[in-house]
Design a protein around this motif. Structure first.
Motif, PDB file in Angstrom:
ATOM      1  N   SER A   1      60.437   1.394 -22.954  1.00 44.15           N
ATOM      2  CA  SER A   1      59.169   0.938 -23.659  1.00 44.15           C
ATOM      3  C   SER A   1      58.065   1.981 -23.075  1.00 44.15           C
ATOM      4  O   SER A   1      58.411   2.563 -21.779  1.00 44.15           O
ATOM      5  N   ASP A   2      56.851   1.833 -23.541  1.00 39.82           N
ATOM      6  CA  ASP A   2      55.935   2.679 -22.763  1.00 39.82           C
ATOM      7  C   ASP A   2      55.571   1.903 -21.582  1.00 39.82           C
ATOM      8  O   ASP A   2      54.843   2.266 -20.813  1.00 39.82           O
ATOM      9  N   GLU A   3      55.948   0.738 -21.408  1.00 39.11           N
ATOM     10  CA  GLU A   3      55.815  -0.072 -20.197  1.00 39.11           C
ATOM     11  C   GLU A   3      56.812   0.117 -19.138  1.00 39.11           C
ATOM     12  O   GLU A   3      56.554  -0.157 -18.190  1.00 39.11           O
TER      13      GLU A   3
ATOM     14  N   ALA B   1      59.499  -6.288 -19.646  1.00 41.52           N
ATOM     15  CA  ALA B   1      59.435  -4.766 -19.115  1.00 41.52           C
ATOM     16  C   ALA B   1      58.774  -4.763 -17.857  1.00 41.52           C
ATOM     17  O   ALA B   1      57.684  -5.529 -17.587  1.00 41.52           O
ATOM     18  N   THR B   2      59.259  -3.818 -17.005  1.00 42.33           N
ATOM     19  CA  THR B   2      58.693  -3.369 -15.675  1.00 42.33           C
ATOM     20  C   THR B   2      58.816  -1.901 -15.531  1.00 42.33           C
ATOM     21  O   THR B   2      59.934  -1.283 -16.028  1.00 42.33           O
TER      22      THR B   2
ATOM     23  N   ASP C   1      49.965  -4.238 -12.709  1.00 41.97           N
ATOM     24  CA  ASP C   1      50.750  -4.648 -13.937  1.00 41.97           C
ATOM     25  C   ASP C   1      52.596  -4.993 -13.467  1.00 41.97           C
ATOM     26  O   ASP C   1      53.346  -3.950 -14.105  1.00 41.97           O
ATOM     27  N   ASP C   2      52.814  -5.746 -12.746  1.00 42.03           N
ATOM     28  CA  ASP C   2      54.294  -6.102 -12.504  1.00 42.03           C
ATOM     29  C   ASP C   2      55.183  -6.009 -13.348  1.00 42.03           C
ATOM     30  O   ASP C   2      56.072  -5.469 -13.550  1.00 42.03           O
ATOM     31  N   VAL C   3      54.904  -7.248 -14.390  1.00 38.81           N
ATOM     32  CA  VAL C   3      55.865  -7.448 -15.414  1.00 38.81           C
ATOM     33  C   VAL C   3      55.190  -7.745 -16.849  1.00 38.81           C
ATOM     34  O   VAL C   3      54.288  -8.340 -16.683  1.00 38.81           O
ATOM     35  N   VAL C   4      55.572  -6.927 -17.622  1.00 39.55           N
ATOM     36  CA  VAL C   4      55.060  -7.304 -19.039  1.00 39.55           C
ATOM     37  C   VAL C   4      55.835  -8.018 -19.730  1.00 39.55           C
ATOM     38  O   VAL C   4      57.167  -7.754 -19.972  1.00 39.55           O
TER      39      VAL C   4
END
Length: 154
Positions: free
Chosen positions: A39-41, A62-63, A71-74
């Motif tokens: 992803s973009d993340e 996501a990471t 922004d470690d983990v989304v």
């Protein structure tokens, strides 16, 4: 502002395009999967767990593996309405839904999210998927994330 308008129009168009086709489709999407993608993340682990014939939970994490950026983990945890297959072979299954998303890390957050996308069943065990996640209230601004991947169906 432009992203909010574009995402709203895109999700509306997807629902309107898929809705008439669900009446003539014969198969309900009754599969579960776990998958990986991007992803973009960053790197994504995602999946689908069916709750009923047309309702599912589609968690994703996501990471970017850069744990120094805050922004470690989304994550995203939506409940989706899974439309019946829209192609004659029963392989393309669109979905729309809403839930929560946010970040775990230095500045943890939880937000509302709207999602839409589709799964394409390559065969009984493998599928490819893509989705858009829109966060309309993210820190006074809106945010649109894209995910795509491959999944193992069970």
């Amino acid at each position: 502002m432009f992203n909010r308008i574009l995402c709203t129009l895109g999700l509306t168009a997807a629902v309107l395009a898929a809705a008439p086709l669900t009446a003539s489709a014969q198969t309900a999407p009754d599969y579960n999967y776990v998958g990986i993608g991007g992803s973009d993340e960053g790197f994504v682990v995602n999946g689908k767990v069916s709750l009923s014939e047309n309702l599912s939970v589609r968690p994703a994490v996501a990471t970017d593996f850069d744990f120094d950026d805050g922004d470690d983990v989304v994550y995203v945890l939506p409940i989706t309405y899974d439309f019946n297959a829209v192609d004659p072979a029963g392989r393309l299954n669109p979905f729309v839904g809403a839930g929560i998303n946010g970040e775990l890390g230095d500045d943890s957050s939880i937000e509302a999210a709207v999602t839409g996308g589709a799964d394409y069943r390559v065969n009984d065990q493998w599928l490819v998927n893509g989705s858009v996640v829109w966060s309309p209230f993210q820190d006074g601004d809106d945010d649109v994330d894209f995910m795509a991947g491959v999944g193992y169906s069970f």
